[in-house]
Design a protein around this motif. Structure first.
Motif, mmCIF file in Angstrom:
data_model
loop_
_atom_site.group_PDB
_atom_site.id
_atom_site.type_symbol
_atom_site.label_atom_id
_atom_site.label_comp_id
_atom_site.label_asym_id
_atom_site.label_seq_id
_atom_site.Cartn_x
_atom_site.Cartn_y
_atom_site.Cartn_z
ATOM 1 N N UNK A 171 0.859 -1.173 0.000
ATOM 2 C CA UNK A 171 0.000 0.000 0.000
ATOM 3 C C UNK A 171 0.901 1.230 0.000
ATOM 4 N N UNK A 172 0.544 2.209 -0.811
ATOM 5 C CA UNK A 172 1.361 3.413 -0.891
ATOM 6 C C UNK A 172 1.240 4.241 0.393
ATOM 7 N N UNK A 173 2.184 5.145 0.582
ATOM 8 C CA UNK A 173 2.187 6.010 1.761
ATOM 9 C C UNK A 173 0.929 6.879 1.791
ATOM 10 N N UNK A 174 0.507 7.380 0.622
ATOM 11 C CA UNK A 174 -0.693 8.222 0.575
ATOM 12 C C UNK A 174 -1.936 7.434 0.971
ATOM 13 N N UNK A 175 -2.048 6.197 0.508
ATOM 14 C CA UNK A 175 -3.208 5.363 0.874
ATOM 15 C C UNK A 175 -3.212 5.065 2.374
ATOM 16 N N UNK A 176 -2.039 4.793 2.920
ATOM 17 C CA UNK A 176 -1.945 4.542 4.358
ATOM 18 C C UNK A 176 -2.373 5.769 5.154
ATOM 19 N N UNK A 177 -1.930 6.951 4.718
ATOM 20 C CA UNK A 177 -2.322 8.182 5.401
ATOM 21 C C UNK A 177 -3.835 8.399 5.296
ATOM 22 N N UNK A 178 -4.397 8.186 4.106
ATOM 23 C CA UNK A 178 -5.839 8.343 3.912
ATOM 24 C C UNK A 178 -6.607 7.392 4.824
ATOM 25 N N UNK A 179 -6.165 6.159 4.877
ATOM 26 C CA UNK A 179 -6.803 5.168 5.731
ATOM 27 C C UNK A 179 -6.760 5.613 7.197
ATOM 28 N N UNK A 180 -5.617 6.072 7.633
ATOM 29 C CA UNK A 180 -5.452 6.534 9.011
ATOM 30 C C UNK A 180 -6.373 7.732 9.301
ATOM 31 N N UNK A 181 -6.440 8.668 8.379
ATOM 32 C CA UNK A 181 -7.287 9.847 8.578
ATOM 33 C C UNK A 181 -8.765 9.481 8.619
ATOM 34 N N UNK A 182 -9.179 8.582 7.743
ATOM 35 C CA UNK A 182 -10.584 8.148 7.728
ATOM 36 C C UNK A 182 -10.939 7.471 9.046
ATOM 37 N N UNK A 183 -10.042 6.662 9.573
ATOM 38 C CA UNK A 183 -10.296 5.998 10.850
ATOM 39 C C UNK A 183 -10.476 6.986 11.994
ATOM 40 N N UNK A 184 -9.900 8.169 11.875
ATOM 41 C CA UNK A 184 -10.000 9.171 12.940
ATOM 42 C C UNK A 184 -11.235 10.064 12.809
ATOM 43 N N UNK A 185 -11.952 9.978 11.694
ATOM 44 C CA UNK A 185 -13.121 10.832 11.497
ATOM 45 C C UNK A 185 -14.234 10.510 12.483
ATOM 46 N N UNK A 186 -14.963 11.542 12.930
ATOM 47 C CA UNK A 186 -16.174 11.263 13.717
ATOM 48 C C UNK A 186 -17.219 10.617 12.808
ATOM 49 N N UNK A 187 -18.059 9.780 13.379
ATOM 50 C CA UNK A 187 -19.017 8.980 12.607
ATOM 51 C C UNK A 187 -19.889 9.820 11.682
ATOM 52 N N UNK A 188 -20.316 10.990 12.131
ATOM 53 C CA UNK A 188 -21.212 11.817 11.313
ATOM 54 C C UNK A 188 -20.549 12.364 10.047
ATOM 55 N N UNK A 189 -19.236 12.294 9.951
ATOM 56 C CA UNK A 189 -18.546 12.778 8.749
ATOM 57 C C UNK A 189 -18.203 11.656 7.772
ATOM 58 N N UNK A 190 -18.471 10.422 8.154
ATOM 59 C CA UNK A 190 -18.121 9.281 7.307
ATOM 60 C C UNK A 190 -19.014 9.210 6.070
ATOM 61 N N UNK A 191 -20.330 9.347 6.216
ATOM 62 C CA UNK A 191 -21.260 9.207 5.087
ATOM 63 C C UNK A 191 -20.967 10.200 3.961
ATOM 64 N N UNK A 192 -20.769 11.503 4.259
ATOM 65 C CA UNK A 192 -20.467 12.426 3.160
ATOM 66 C C UNK A 192 -19.159 12.077 2.439
ATOM 67 N N UNK A 193 -18.167 11.648 3.202
ATOM 68 C CA UNK A 193 -16.898 11.278 2.586
ATOM 69 C C UNK A 193 -17.048 10.013 1.744
ATOM 70 N N UNK A 194 -17.826 9.072 2.227
ATOM 71 C CA UNK A 194 -18.080 7.847 1.477
ATOM 72 C C UNK A 194 -18.751 8.161 0.141
ATOM 73 N N UNK A 195 -19.743 9.067 0.160
ATOM 74 C CA UNK A 195 -20.396 9.476 -1.098
ATOM 75 C C UNK A 195 -19.390 10.101 -2.054
ATOM 76 N N UNK A 196 -18.516 10.943 -1.538
ATOM 77 C CA UNK A 196 -17.499 11.592 -2.373
ATOM 78 C C UNK A 196 -16.588 10.552 -3.031
ATOM 79 N N UNK A 197 -16.139 9.593 -2.273
ATOM 80 C CA UNK A 197 -15.248 8.556 -2.819
ATOM 81 C C UNK A 197 -15.983 7.702 -3.844
#
Length: 68
Positions: free
Chosen positions: A1-27
């Motif tokens: 896994x690339x460094x950028x993907x690892x960072x993205x994964x780490x950042x997503x794991x730190x998001x509060x639950x209410x911000x996950x759905x909008x980000x999921x739609x964007x992806x």
């Protein structure tokens, strides 16, 4: 896994639950894929007298007979 993907994964794991759905739609929009629809069964709990579990099959048969 690339460094950028690892960072993205780490950042997503730190998001509060209410911000996950909008980000999921964007992806998902970036991937141009149809969303996966999951038909999950309903699971519930209840409180009843101790012999309820022992009588459960009898109760379910009784309910099936009433619905016909």
């Amino acid at each position: 896994m690339s460094v950028m993907r690892e960072e993205l994964h780490h950042l997503v794991d730190r998001l509060p639950e209410e911000k996950v759905a909008p980000l999921l739609r964007l992806v998902r929009d970036q991937l141009d894929e149809q969303p996966i629809v999951r038909d999950l069964p309903f699971i519930g709990t209840l409180e009843a007298e101790p012999d309820f579990a022992e009588r459960s099959e009898e109760i379910l048969r009784s309910e099936d007979n009433h619905s016909s």
